[in-house]
Design a protein around this motif. Structure first.
Motif, short mmCIF file in Angstrom:
data_model
loop_
_atom_site.label_atom_id
_atom_site.label_comp_id
_atom_site.label_asym_id
_atom_site.label_seq_id
_atom_site.Cartn_x
_atom_site.Cartn_y
_atom_site.Cartn_z
N UNK A 59 0.71 -1.23 0.11
CA UNK A 59 0.01 -0.08 0.07
C UNK A 59 1.02 1.38 -0.10
N UNK A 60 0.55 2.13 -1.01
CA UNK A 60 1.31 3.54 -0.93
C UNK A 60 2.46 3.51 -1.93
N UNK A 61 2.65 2.36 -2.71
CA UNK A 61 3.63 2.09 -3.60
C UNK A 61 3.13 2.91 -4.87
N UNK A 62 4.21 3.55 -5.43
CA UNK A 62 3.94 3.94 -6.87
C UNK A 62 4.27 2.81 -7.89
N UNK A 63 3.05 2.38 -8.75
CA UNK A 63 3.49 1.23 -9.62
C UNK A 63 3.34 1.63 -11.02
N UNK A 64 4.10 1.13 -11.97
CA UNK A 64 4.01 1.25 -13.30
C UNK A 64 3.47 -0.06 -13.76
N UNK A 65 2.43 -0.02 -14.51
CA UNK A 65 1.97 -1.16 -15.32
C UNK A 65 2.09 -1.12 -16.80
N UNK A 86 -3.36 -4.29 -9.28
CA UNK A 86 -2.13 -3.66 -8.54
C UNK A 86 -2.98 -2.34 -7.88
N UNK A 87 -3.77 -1.55 -8.56
CA UNK A 87 -4.24 -0.44 -7.84
C UNK A 87 -5.13 -0.98 -6.58
N UNK A 88 -5.75 -2.02 -6.49
CA UNK A 88 -6.52 -2.47 -5.25
C UNK A 88 -5.54 -2.70 -4.30
N UNK A 89 -4.32 -2.90 -4.51
CA UNK A 89 -3.19 -3.13 -3.52
C UNK A 89 -2.40 -1.96 -3.08
N UNK A 110 -15.13 0.57 -12.30
CA UNK A 110 -14.82 -0.49 -11.14
C UNK A 110 -14.49 0.38 -9.91
N UNK A 111 -14.50 1.71 -10.18
CA UNK A 111 -14.26 2.60 -8.95
C UNK A 111 -12.75 2.90 -9.01
N UNK A 112 -11.95 2.50 -10.07
CA UNK A 112 -10.25 2.73 -9.49
C UNK A 112 -9.78 3.73 -10.25
N UNK A 113 -8.98 4.40 -9.33
CA UNK A 113 -8.05 5.85 -9.87
C UNK A 113 -6.99 5.36 -10.37
N UNK A 114 -6.98 4.84 -11.77
CA UNK A 114 -5.53 4.76 -12.36
C UNK A 114 -5.39 5.34 -13.51
#
Length: 384
Positions: free
Chosen positions: A106-112, A124-127, A153-157
């Motif tokens: 949680x809190x990690x910045x992730x590049x997919x 990944x965003x859920x996590x 899905x209500x995800x901020x990506x």
């Protein structure tokens, strides 16, 4: 069987196979909360033995669901270009394995990278949390689709349309995950990752790795994590055509330049993935196809450009090797096979990769050990 039943069946199959990782219990919860059918287009594609045929949700909902939930090791093809699969929702077991290797917190910045339909980014965003995931997709239609499904899905990506190889970001990422195969890791990916961060990516035709970026940011190194196969990078040279068609195109109809007999039993080529991985490391451009008849196991090898070899079983435990072209690729494979045996038959998970700004290589057991195998960019496939 409706979708809910298929989701439950998939969960049970993953559990029975031991695919839910103990160190990442969040993955099972997340897959249940964000099932793959929420990110699948209404048209999927299935191989009928000759070509890909469409399976539409509107006209064949059962067939569509069967294609999407075919099994823990089965991807669902979502796009076909020029008769070849060009995008898919990866197999559930592989998606979970790679995200477990990524170790997002949680809190990690992730590049997919290679976002496709958005399912990987969603998990990944859920996590990681709202606004912590950026997904890059080169195909504008796929990127638009992913944006819509992620929003639903209500995800901020953030979904970026563009080439991940040349992408530049203001902030570094803690975690980077690619979902298409690369022979070499673009150095821009390492530069985009914070020291101590992880990069998980499929390596060429076989296997995926997790690299850790060094504290000084000048290298990244890590181990093989799994044995999955992925779509090729759309920006890279076209890979050699696999199977008999690829071999025939390179072989042509001329005579062999060399012939000899060998007492090597080719049976391990059919299912020994430790051997297949070792040959992939040592002779990375060798495309291997096997077939069995009453005499034993036969093999056909080519490099996609000019060189070929065939191993024909004789029936007495020996095979006849014919080869031609600019190099003796059959001899190269036999030499690599012997070297693997001399090294104690290491498993794929004994190998790792190190990446620096100017070179990349595969190592065995430890990053500083010998032997090493240089990694070169794949050459474009071409006929003779």
């Amino acid at each position: 069987m409706d979708l809910e039943e298929r989701r439950t069946a998939l969960d049970g199959a993953m559990d029975a196979r031991g695919y839910w990782p103990e160190r990442s219990p969040w993955l099972r919860e997340t897959v249940a909360a964000l099932p793959r059918d929420g990110f699948a287009p209404d048209r999927l594609w299935q191989w009928n033995g000759r070509a890909y045929v469409a399976v539409d949700r509107s006209t064949d909902p059962g067939g569509w669901a069967d294609a999407l939930y075919a099994g823990v090791d089965e991807p669902a093809v979502t796009q076909v270009t020029g008769g070849l699969a060009s995008s898919s929702i990866s197999a559930p077991g592989v998606v979970v394995d790679m995200l477990d290797s990524l170790l997002p917190e949680p809190g990690h910045r992730v590049w997919d990278i290679g976002g496709g339909q958005g399912w990987n980014a969603a998990l990944a965003a859920w996590r990681a949390g709202p606004g912590r995931v950026v997904s890059t997709e080169i195909d504008p239609d796929l990127a638009g689709f992913a944006r819509r499904r992620l929003a639903a899905a209500g995800l901020q990506v953030e979904v970026v349309t563009g080439n991940a190889t040349t992408a530049v970001f203001r902030e570094r990422f803690d975690r980077v995950i690619a979902t298409y195969a690369r022979e070499r890791v673009p150095w821009t990916w390492v530069e985009a990752t914070a020291p101590g961060g992880r990069i998980v990516y499929p390596w060429g035709r076989l296997g995926h790795l997790a690299l850790t970026v060094a504290d000084d940011g000048r290298s990244a190194s890590g181990w093989v994590q799994g044995m999955a196969q992925f779509m090729a990078d759309r920006t890279a040279p076209a890979p050699p055509t696999a199977g008999w068609a690829g071999y025939s195109a390179v072989r042509g109809d001329g005579p062999a330049a060399a012939e000899r007999r060998t007492d090597r039993d080719l049976a391990p080529l059919e299912g020994d993935w430790g051997l297949r991985f070792a040959l992939r490391v040592a002779v990375p451009d060798a495309m291997i196809t096997t077939g069995r008849d009453e005499e034993g196991v036969n093999a056909w090898i080519h490099d996609g450009r000019s060189s070929w070899a065939s191993f024909s079983a004789v029936g007495d435990g020996t095979t006849v090797l014919h080869q031609g072209g600019r190099r003796r690729i059959g001899d190269e494979l036999m030499t690599a096979w012997t070297a693997w045996e001399d090294l104690g038959r290491p498993e794929p998970y004994d190998y790792g990769v190190t990446v620096t700004p100017d070179r990349q290589w595969v190592w065995l057991h430890t990053p500083d050990s010998e032997p090493r195998w240089p990694i070169h960019e794949a050459a474009a496939a071409a006929s003779r």
